[in-house]
Design a protein around this motif. Structure first.
Motif, PDB file in Angstrom:
ATOM      1  N   CYS A   1       5.814   0.606   3.114  1.00 13.49           N
ATOM      2  CA  CYS A   1       4.670  -0.241   2.745  1.00 13.49           C
ATOM      3  C   CYS A   1       3.517  -0.088   3.745  1.00 13.49           C
ATOM      4  O   CYS A   1       3.690   0.465   4.829  1.00 13.49           O
ATOM      5  N   ASP A   2       2.352  -0.628   3.372  1.00 16.59           N
ATOM      6  CA  ASP A   2       1.092  -0.350   4.080  1.00 16.59           C
ATOM      7  C   ASP A   2       1.113  -0.608   5.583  1.00 16.59           C
ATOM      8  O   ASP A   2       0.595   0.175   6.362  1.00 16.59           O
TER       9      ASP A   2
ATOM     10  N   ARG B   1       1.317  -2.667  -2.275  1.00 20.00           N
ATOM     11  CA  ARG B   1       1.530  -2.507  -0.828  1.00 20.00           C
ATOM     12  C   ARG B   1       1.990  -1.083  -0.479  1.00 20.00           C
ATOM     13  O   ARG B   1       2.120  -0.743   0.694  1.00 20.00           O
TER      14      ARG B   1
ATOM     15  N   ALA C   1       1.542   3.217  -1.067  1.00 22.69           N
ATOM     16  CA  ALA C   1       0.613   4.250  -1.540  1.00 22.69           C
ATOM     17  C   ALA C   1       1.084   4.771  -2.898  1.00 22.69           C
ATOM     18  O   ALA C   1       2.288   4.787  -3.193  1.00 22.69           O
TER      19      ALA C   1
END
Ligand code: SF4
Length: 480
Positions: free
Chosen positions: A31-32, A464, A466
């Motif tokens: 996640c980001d 959240r 890519a």
């Protein structure tokens, strides 16, 4: 101590490892902000609906009459910053005595419900809290009553989780002897760090020397010993974490577990750690890169010293002493019952969890009910996902066992596109007999395995991650 050259090489490898992790993040796997949710159970326990003990009415006892046992004893000396478990801290001797009385009554309610005289476990785990925070007399009383309700004839491991300060000093010696007398074979000691500044920031009730003394004490008594450390806690740096691991691998026990700090709770209770911010200040939570580098350094140091990963995050010199309880729950997926506050039970077709609230726990038992407040029965689809997620995370998916446990499904027919993407990016491999994580896959095991969670149970929302080939929401139907 490690040399300057060794240290530099470890740091270089950790940088390289992080580059690979960053690439996986760009491809959508992570996640980001790099946060994670450990896959301990599937589905996550907080997502079970409210349900009382009647959900067990149609439960069918295992044909082989075996059931592992977990017992939760939620008392601690003081509250560790990173702890998300419900517990009581301080002496609270009266409460401990009361709780043990209810725990025994809960076992009796369970046995009566199924018309059994005792439980025949393959393995036992007493955890908490710290079971050895009971006074010696009460610990002995509890184990005596527990033993009356258990048939040990097929039990091949009796584990206790504990903290260092509960076993050093004269009281500690007495407690070690009590555990020994009651057939305990294996101890997991939560050292968490061997750096005094970090231990203070964790609010641990012991220093590094006590932690080391507790390991020697446990070994003197002849227990198999596992020690635990947390990485990514405030105060930990690449340098001081490397120093801690250098000390850890020189200790004479055979097994080390490392945990990444979990900032947000995955249970109901939120520890104070989430009041800290991420950053580079002395008291801040280390950032994603530093945390992943700590993991890489620890793994490489352990591997270089003859430790191999036997279950995920568990590194051992001796294959025989891994936790059978963890293996039975996550890999073999045998039935296990949990007693006590927040006790978790995991059966072939359902899970449940006891109340997190002391008063509710007591009052349900007073009413003659098992203190179950949430429960979950698998749908066929969730059963299939669970039989993938947990064995893959912890060891590997044995194809024949999967077919048996999933009710006849052939894993080669399931998640073809997802498995192909994970294989192409070097995260899983198919040996013919089993499907397992590669070295890179092991390093990001939670994220790889969560690709098989249903959308409803993904740890983070789709946005959240890519929008790449490893986004966990891709191709997420079981027959995709
Ligand atoms: S981490 Fe363990 S010892 Fe610390 S407060 Fe939580 S249960 Fe108690």
């Amino acid at each position: 101590m490690i040399s300057k050259d060794e240290r530099e090489l470890l740091y270089k490898h950790a940088e390289e490892k992080f580059e690979k992790v960053a690439e996986l993040q760009r491809l959508g796997l992570i996640c980001d902000d790099g946060d994670f949710v450990p896959t301990v159970h599937y589905p996550p326990i907080t997502e079970y609906p409210d349900q009382g003990p009647e959900y067990l009415d149609d439960y069918v006892w295992p044909a082989d009459d075996r059931m592992d046992i977990y017992v939760h004893i939620p008392f601690c000396i003081q509250q560790c910053t990173y702890c998300h478990y419900p517990n009581k801290v301080g002496p609270c001797d009266d409460e401990k005595e009361k709780y043990i009385g209810y725990l025994i009554r809960e076992m009796d309610l369970f046995l009566n419900k199924f018309g059994k005289e005792n439980i025949k476990p393959r393995s036992i785990l007493l955890g908490g809290g710290t079971p050895t925070n009971l006074q010696p007399k009460l610990l002995d009383h509890f184990l005596t009553e527990f033993d009356k309700r258990v048939d040990f004839s097929h039990c091949n491991q009796h584990n206790v989780d504990l903290g260092p300060n509960s076993i050093v000093g004269p009281d500690g010696t007495e407690k070690m002897q009590i555990l020994k007398d009651h057939g305990v074979t294996r101890l997991t000691i939560g050292l968490q760090s061997l750096n005094n500044d970090v231990l203070k920031l964790m609010n641990r009730p012991h220093d590094a020397q006590w932690a080391i003394d507790s390991v020697y004490k446990a070994l003197e008594f002849g227990f198999d010993v596992n020690i635990e450390f947390i990485f990514g806690h405030p105060g930990e740096t690449i340098d001081n974490w490397t120093d801690v691991m250098a000390q850890a691998i020189e200790l004479p026990m055979n097994e080390i577990q490392i945990y990444r700090l979990k900032v947000q709770a995955y249970g109901d209770r939120q520890g104070v750690i989430n009041r800290r911010k991420r950053g580079s200040g002395a008291d801040d939570i280390p950032d994603f890169k530093n945390t992943m580098m700590m993991k890489s350094i620890a793994e490489e140091m352990m591997m270089n010293h003859g430790f191999n990963e036997t279950l995920r995050r568990v590194f051992s010199k001796d294959k025989k002493i891994y936790s059978h309880y963890a293996y039975n729950q996550c890999c073999a997926q045998f039935d296990q019952v949990g007693f006590g506050l927040s006790g978790f039970s995991s059966y072939r077709d359902r899970f449940d969890i006891n109340s997190y609230n002391f008063d509710e726990y007591y009052s349900m038992i007073d009413e003659g009910k098992l203190p179950i407040t949430r429960a979950y029965k698998h749908s066929t689809e969730e059963k299939i996902r669970q039989k993938i997620v947990l064995p893959l995370k912890n060891q590997y998916i044995i194809k024949k066992r999967f077919e048996k446990n999933s009710g006849g499904y052939n894993i080669d027919d399931l998640f073809k596109k997802k498995r192909a993407a994970l294989t192409e990016h070097g995260l899983i491999e198919d040996t013919g007999n089993d499907i397992r994580l590669t070295d890179l896959g092991r390093f990001v095991a939670d994220e790889v395995c969560e690709c098989f969670n249903s959308d409803e149970h993904k740890p983070f929302a789709r946005e959240r991650y890519a929008d790449g080939p490893l986004n966990p929401y891709n191709d997420n139907e079981i027959f995709d």
